[in-house]
Design a protein around this motif. Structure first.
Motif, PDB file in Angstrom:
ATOM      1  N   ALA A  17       0.827  -1.203   0.000  1.00 15.17           N
ATOM      2  CA  ALA A  17       0.000   0.000   0.000  1.00 15.17           C
ATOM      3  C   ALA A  17       0.864   1.256   0.000  1.00 15.17           C
ATOM      4  CB  ALA A  17      -0.925   0.015   1.221  1.00 15.17           C
ATOM      5  N   VAL A  18       0.251   2.348  -0.497  1.00 20.34           N
ATOM      6  CA  VAL A  18       0.913   3.651  -0.522  1.00 20.34           C
ATOM      7  C   VAL A  18       0.008   4.672   0.158  1.00 20.34           C
ATOM      8  CG1 VAL A  18       2.101   3.056  -2.662  1.00 20.34           C
ATOM      9  CG2 VAL A  18      -0.043   4.332  -2.773  1.00 20.34           C
ATOM     10  N   LEU A  19       0.591   5.777   0.566  1.00 14.12           N
ATOM     11  CA  LEU A  19      -0.164   6.850   1.212  1.00 14.12           C
ATOM     12  C   LEU A  19      -0.796   7.736   0.150  1.00 14.12           C
ATOM     13  CD1 LEU A  19      -0.836   8.212   3.968  1.00 14.12           C
ATOM     14  CD2 LEU A  19       1.178   9.647   3.602  1.00 14.12           C
ATOM     15  N   LEU A  20      -2.128   7.841   0.176  1.00 15.50           N
ATOM     16  CA  LEU A  20      -2.826   8.721  -0.762  1.00 15.50           C
ATOM     17  C   LEU A  20      -2.800  10.162  -0.281  1.00 15.50           C
ATOM     18  CD1 LEU A  20      -6.103   6.872  -1.880  1.00 15.50           C
ATOM     19  CD2 LEU A  20      -4.115   7.459  -3.279  1.00 15.50           C
ATOM     20  N   ASN A  21      -3.102  10.358   0.998  1.00 16.29           N
ATOM     21  CA  ASN A  21      -3.107  11.701   1.588  1.00 16.29           C
ATOM     22  C   ASN A  21      -3.026  11.568   3.096  1.00 16.29           C
ATOM     23  OD1 ASN A  21      -5.929  11.477   2.639  1.00 16.29           O
ATOM     24  ND2 ASN A  21      -6.444  11.491   0.470  1.00 16.29           N
ATOM     25  N   GLY A  22      -2.768  12.687   3.746  1.00 15.87           N
ATOM     26  CA  GLY A  22      -2.711  12.689   5.201  1.00 15.87           C
ATOM     27  C   GLY A  22      -1.323  12.492   5.760  1.00 15.87           C
ATOM     28  N   GLU A  23      -0.292  12.937   5.021  1.00 19.04           N
ATOM     29  CA  GLU A  23       1.076  12.825   5.523  1.00 19.04           C
ATOM     30  C   GLU A  23       1.189  13.469   6.910  1.00 19.04           C
ATOM     31  OE1 GLU A  23       5.649  14.200   4.334  1.00 19.04           O
ATOM     32  OE2 GLU A  23       3.997  14.495   2.920  1.00 19.04           O
ATOM     33  N   GLY A  24       1.832  12.773   7.832  1.00 17.14           N
ATOM     34  CA  GLY A  24       1.992  13.281   9.193  1.00 17.14           C
ATOM     35  C   GLY A  24       0.891  12.861  10.146  1.00 17.14           C
ATOM     36  N   THR A  25      -0.139  12.172   9.643  1.00 16.50           N
ATOM     37  CA  THR A  25      -1.214  11.700  10.508  1.00 16.50           C
ATOM     38  C   THR A  25      -0.693  10.619  11.450  1.00 16.50           C
ATOM     39  OG1 THR A  25      -2.920  12.166   8.848  1.00 16.50           O
ATOM     40  CG2 THR A  25      -3.469  10.561  10.560  1.00 16.50           C
ATOM     41  N   VAL A  26      -1.044  10.734  12.719  1.00 17.10           N
ATOM     42  CA  VAL A  26      -0.691   9.709  13.704  1.00 17.10           C
ATOM     43  C   VAL A  26      -1.846   8.718  13.786  1.00 17.10           C
ATOM     44  CG1 VAL A  26      -0.166   9.242  16.119  1.00 17.10           C
ATOM     45  CG2 VAL A  26       0.774  11.274  15.009  1.00 17.10           C
ATOM     46  N   ILE A  27      -1.540   7.445  13.559  1.00 11.94           N
ATOM     47  CA  ILE A  27      -2.557   6.407  13.655  1.00 11.94           C
ATOM     48  C   ILE A  27      -2.275   5.552  14.885  1.00 11.94           C
ATOM     49  CG2 ILE A  27      -3.094   6.386  11.209  1.00 11.94           C
ATOM     50  CD1 ILE A  27      -1.287   3.962  10.879  1.00 11.94           C
ATOM     51  N   ARG A  28      -3.340   4.957  15.435  1.00 12.82           N
ATOM     52  CA  ARG A  28      -3.215   4.256  16.717  1.00 12.82           C
ATOM     53  C   ARG A  28      -3.926   2.907  16.671  1.00 12.82           C
ATOM     54  NH1 ARG A  28      -3.740   9.699  17.651  1.00 12.82           N
ATOM     55  NH2 ARG A  28      -2.106  10.602  19.004  1.00 12.82           N
ATOM     56  N   VAL A  29      -3.333   1.924  17.327  1.00 16.11           N
ATOM     57  CA  VAL A  29      -3.972   0.625  17.475  1.00 16.11           C
ATOM     58  C   VAL A  29      -5.305   0.813  18.181  1.00 16.11           C
ATOM     59  CG1 VAL A  29      -3.819  -1.600  18.661  1.00 16.11           C
ATOM     60  CG2 VAL A  29      -1.829  -0.692  17.441  1.00 16.11           C
ATOM     61  N   GLY A  30      -6.337   0.190  17.636  1.00 20.35           N
ATOM     62  CA  GLY A  30      -7.679   0.294  18.208  1.00 20.35           C
ATOM     63  C   GLY A  30      -8.585   1.252  17.473  1.00 20.35           C
ATOM     64  N   GLN A  31      -8.046   2.058  16.571  1.00 17.92           N
ATOM     65  CA  GLN A  31      -8.911   3.008  15.875  1.00 17.92           C
ATOM     66  C   GLN A  31      -9.652   2.331  14.741  1.00 17.92           C
ATOM     67  OE1 GLN A  31      -5.571   5.638  14.208  1.00 17.92           O
ATOM     68  NE2 GLN A  31      -7.150   5.903  12.648  1.00 17.92           N
ATOM     69  N   ASN A  32     -10.776   2.935  14.370  1.00 16.64           N
ATOM     70  CA  ASN A  32     -11.605   2.410  13.297  1.00 16.64           C
ATOM     71  C   ASN A  32     -10.958   2.668  11.936  1.00 16.64           C
ATOM     72  OD1 ASN A  32     -13.527   1.560  15.133  1.00 16.64           O
ATOM     73  ND2 ASN A  32     -14.772   3.412  14.918  1.00 16.64           N
ATOM     74  N   VAL A  33     -11.253   1.782  11.005  1.00 13.49           N
ATOM     75  CA  VAL A  33     -10.746   1.904   9.634  1.00 13.49           C
ATOM     76  C   VAL A  33     -11.945   1.820   8.701  1.00 13.49           C
ATOM     77  CG1 VAL A  33      -9.203   0.964   7.886  1.00 13.49           C
ATOM     78  CG2 VAL A  33      -8.625   0.719  10.309  1.00 13.49           C
ATOM     79  N   ASP A  34     -12.069   2.783   7.818  1.00  7.49           N
ATOM     80  CA  ASP A  34     -13.141   2.781   6.821  1.00  7.49           C
ATOM     81  C   ASP A  34     -12.577   2.185   5.533  1.00  7.49           C
ATOM     82  OD1 ASP A  34     -15.414   3.158   5.392  1.00  7.49           O
ATOM     83  OD2 ASP A  34     -15.270   5.337   5.266  1.00  7.49           O
ATOM     84  N   VAL A  35     -13.065   1.010   5.161  1.00 13.28           N
ATOM     85  CA  VAL A  35     -12.567   0.324   3.978  1.00 13.28           C
ATOM     86  C   VAL A  35     -13.524   0.560   2.824  1.00 13.28           C
ATOM     87  CG1 VAL A  35     -11.885  -1.891   2.985  1.00 13.28           C
ATOM     88  CG2 VAL A  35     -11.496  -1.439   5.423  1.00 13.28           C
ATOM     89  N   GLU A  36     -12.996   1.154   1.741  1.00 15.54           N
ATOM     90  CA  GLU A  36     -13.797   1.330   0.529  1.00 15.54           C
ATOM     91  C   GLU A  36     -13.409   0.235  -0.449  1.00 15.54           C
ATOM     92  OE1 GLU A  36     -14.435   4.422  -3.227  1.00 15.54           O
ATOM     93  OE2 GLU A  36     -13.248   5.044  -1.491  1.00 15.54           O
ATOM     94  N   LEU A  37     -14.378  -0.571  -0.845  1.00 14.80           N
ATOM     95  CA  LEU A  37     -14.095  -1.657  -1.767  1.00 14.80           C
ATOM     96  C   LEU A  37     -14.084  -1.151  -3.212  1.00 14.80           C
ATOM     97  CD1 LEU A  37     -16.159  -4.561  -0.171  1.00 14.80           C
ATOM     98  CD2 LEU A  37     -13.725  -4.049   0.082  1.00 14.80           C
TER      99      LEU A  37
END
Length: 283
Positions: free
Chosen positions: A261-281
């Motif tokens: 995978a590659v980063l589309l946008n949001g450089e510098g965003t801090v992500i955390r274990v336990g957070q929700n993920v919105d998956v677009e199929l």
């Protein structure tokens, strides 16, 4: 709702990873405490990358980020601390290194460090660090022509796997009378739960807060998943089971597990274990 359940940073290519509670997303992959994924690499006397494919005991070299050093431990070895600060320009020693088809300049770490790694692996080798002026990009055939930076990864900045995919594989292994295997055999950066087995294959994007990741290439698998990450030894290879249902025509019939995978946008965003993920199929 899918949930981010694992974040793994691998400071040294093919060595043990660091399990994180949070990490920063960058175009070149995960970053924690200013340390990037696969920022270091072990090379032989010719500057060619060493990996667990040939040296499975690399799995036992365990890094830990301290205040100003990368602390390294390996069974039977004294602890080693590698400075995190970059050398002054007049003190830097560069070496040309090869990682797959790419050649880049890297910092050559000192002889004491080289001796430590040589003793740990039983082969003459050196530790190198990606030079900030070096440029290495993922294959544009998979990034729609975009320049996507990566350091010493096999080819892409991040690897994503759904936990359901491993559960599916383990069911098949157990049905054959074999032992289930842990996720660390596949060395993902991000693991998502609560998605169907192999649903990551069909995702158009993953939204994590203000950031979005795009899966771009199925990850072809070599024999590395047969390396037990706890013992640094080869064990039963799951590829024979995967080969019965995971040959992928998108990569010339190679057995795949996980998505690069590659980063589309949001450089510098801090992500955390336990957070929700919105998956677009994608369909």
């Amino acid at each position: 709702m899918p949930i981010l359940t694992e974040l793994n940073l691998y400071p040294i290519k093919s060595c043990a990873g660091i399990s994180l509670r949070e990490a920063t997303l960058t175009p070149a992959g995960l970053m924690s405490e200013q340390i990037y994924d696969r920022e270091w690499m072990i090379v032989d006397e010719n500057g060619d990358a060493l990996t667990q494919r040939e040296y499975p005991k690399m799995a036992l070299i365990a890094p830990r980020i301290k205040a100003d050093t990368l602390e390294l431990r390996s069974p039977g070895m004294l602890r080693l601390e590698v400075p995190l600060g970059l050398p002054a320009p007049e003190d830097e020693k560069l070496i040309r290194v090869q990682v797959w088809d790419d050649q880049v300049d890297a910092y050559d770490c000192d002889d004491t460090t080289a001796l430590w790694f040589s003793n740990a692996l039983g082969v003459k080798c050196r530790l190198v660090r990606f030079h900030p002026d070096a440029k290495r990009y993922s294959n544009k055939e998979w990034t729609e022509g975009a320049d996507v930076p990566t350091l010493f990864s096999d080819g892409f900045p991040m690897l994503v796997i759904g936990s359901g995919s491993l559960e599916d594989l383990n069911e098949k292994l157990v049905a054959q009378g074999r032992s289930a295997i842990p996720m660390n055999r596949f060395r993902p950066n991000l693991v998502f739960s609560d998605i169907a087995p192999f649903e990551e294959d069909f995702a158009a994007s993953y939204q994590l807060g203000a950031a979005a990741l795009k899966p771009v290439k199925p990850c072809p698998r070599c024999p590395m998943p047969s390396v037990d990450q706890a013992t640094g030894e080869f064990s039963a290879d799951p590829l024979d089971i995967l080969g019965t249902y995971r040959a992928n025509p998108k990569v010339d019939g190679s057995i795949t597990f996980g998505m690069n995978a590659v980063l589309l946008n949001g450089e510098g965003t801090v992500i955390r274990v336990g957070q929700n993920v919105d998956v677009e199929l994608a369909f």
